[in-house]
Design a protein around this motif. Structure first.
Motif, PDB file in Angstrom:
ATOM      1  N   LEU A  73     -12.029   3.913   8.648  1.00 32.82           N
ATOM      2  CA  LEU A  73     -12.748   2.852   7.934  1.00 32.82           C
ATOM      3  C   LEU A  73     -13.828   3.393   7.014  1.00 32.82           C
ATOM      4  CD1 LEU A  73     -13.090   0.101  10.675  1.00 32.82           C
ATOM      5  CD2 LEU A  73     -11.753  -0.013   8.570  1.00 32.82           C
TER       6      LEU A  73
ATOM      7  N   TYR B  64      -4.991  -6.643  10.047  1.00 30.12           N
ATOM      8  CA  TYR B  64      -5.348  -6.755  11.459  1.00 30.12           C
ATOM      9  C   TYR B  64      -5.192  -8.197  11.927  1.00 30.12           C
ATOM     10  CZ  TYR B  64      -7.728  -6.397  15.885  1.00 30.12           C
ATOM     11  OH  TYR B  64      -8.019  -6.457  17.219  1.00 30.12           O
TER      12      TYR B  64
ATOM     13  N   GLU C 143      -9.954  -1.851   0.123  1.00 32.33           N
ATOM     14  CA  GLU C 143      -9.069  -1.374   1.187  1.00 32.33           C
ATOM     15  C   GLU C 143      -9.506  -1.918   2.546  1.00 32.33           C
ATOM     16  OE1 GLU C 143      -7.560   2.926  -0.578  1.00 32.33           O
ATOM     17  OE2 GLU C 143      -9.536   2.794   0.376  1.00 32.33           O
ATOM     18  N   ARG C 144     -10.822  -2.050   2.743  1.00 32.77           N
ATOM     19  CA  ARG C 144     -11.322  -2.628   3.999  1.00 32.77           C
ATOM     20  C   ARG C 144     -10.905  -4.090   4.119  1.00 32.77           C
ATOM     21  NH1 ARG C 144     -17.377  -0.096   4.536  1.00 32.77           N
ATOM     22  NH2 ARG C 144     -16.653   2.038   4.747  1.00 32.77           N
TER      23      ARG C 144
ATOM     24  N   GLN D 241     -10.559   4.929  14.442  1.00 32.91           N
ATOM     25  CA  GLN D 241     -10.713   3.745  13.592  1.00 32.91           C
ATOM     26  C   GLN D 241     -11.952   3.866  12.708  1.00 32.91           C
ATOM     27  OE1 GLN D 241     -10.367  -0.105  15.592  1.00 32.91           O
ATOM     28  NE2 GLN D 241      -9.468   0.989  17.317  1.00 32.91           N
TER      29      GLN D 241
ATOM     30  N   LEU E  16     -12.490   4.198   3.539  1.00 29.98           N
ATOM     31  CA  LEU E  16     -11.865   3.147   2.743  1.00 29.98           C
ATOM     32  C   LEU E  16     -12.833   2.551   1.721  1.00 29.98           C
ATOM     33  CD1 LEU E  16      -9.932   1.125   5.495  1.00 29.98           C
ATOM     34  CD2 LEU E  16      -9.053   2.936   3.996  1.00 29.98           C
TER      35      LEU E  16
ATOM     36  N   GLN F 186      -7.370  -4.189   5.090  1.00 32.47           N
ATOM     37  CA  GLN F 186      -7.230  -3.780   6.487  1.00 32.47           C
ATOM     38  C   GLN F 186      -7.533  -4.962   7.398  1.00 32.47           C
ATOM     39  OE1 GLN F 186     -10.188  -3.300   8.632  1.00 32.47           O
ATOM     40  NE2 GLN F 186      -8.880  -2.869  10.347  1.00 32.47           N
ATOM     41  N   ARG F 187      -8.564  -5.733   7.076  1.00 35.22           N
ATOM     42  CA  ARG F 187      -8.911  -6.902   7.895  1.00 35.22           C
ATOM     43  C   ARG F 187      -7.798  -7.937   7.848  1.00 35.22           C
ATOM     44  NH1 ARG F 187     -14.013  -5.660   5.897  1.00 35.22           N
ATOM     45  NH2 ARG F 187     -13.801  -7.085   4.145  1.00 35.22           N
TER      46      ARG F 187
ATOM     47  N   HIS G 142       0.814  -1.219   0.000  1.00 38.83           N
ATOM     48  CA  HIS G 142       0.000   0.000   0.000  1.00 38.83           C
ATOM     49  C   HIS G 142       0.842   1.262   0.000  1.00 38.83           C
ATOM     50  CE1 HIS G 142      -3.541  -2.422   0.653  1.00 38.83           C
ATOM     51  NE2 HIS G 142      -2.860  -3.078   1.559  1.00 38.83           N
TER      52      HIS G 142
END
Length: 87
Positions: A64, A79, A71-72, A60, A67, A75-76, A20
């Motif tokens: 979110l 995480y 992108e979400r 956060q 995004l 992100q998951r 990214h």
């Protein structure tokens, strides 16, 4: 959310984040980003106790919201990697 600083600045996180942000070539670049988040009061770092990074739920949620679905998903994935490395 509290995550281990070792996990946040670790090799697994760096590899995922590099997709990214290509400027994250080495761990010291990622550590600078984490320091910038703390200076901007967007994250809180516990340097003495658990050595962890915390991001407030409102920060956060705001990030979110901006995004894209792709992108979400990324992100998951990140995480999950960070959470696994924290245990």
């Amino acid at each position: 959310m509290q995550l281990s600083l070792n996990a946040v600045c670790g090799d697994a996180a760096l590899a995922v984040l590099r997709h990214h942000d290509p400027s994250l070539l080495v761990r010291s670049h990622l550590e600078c980003v984490v320091d910038d988040l703390e200076r901007s009061c967007l994250a809180e770092i516990d340097h003495l106790g658990k050595k962890s990074l915390g991001v407030h739920r409102l920060v956060q949620a705001t990030v979110l919201q901006e995004l894209t679905p792709d992108e979400r998903a990324a992100q998951r994935d990140l995480y999950g990697i960070l959470e696994a490395a924290s245990t």
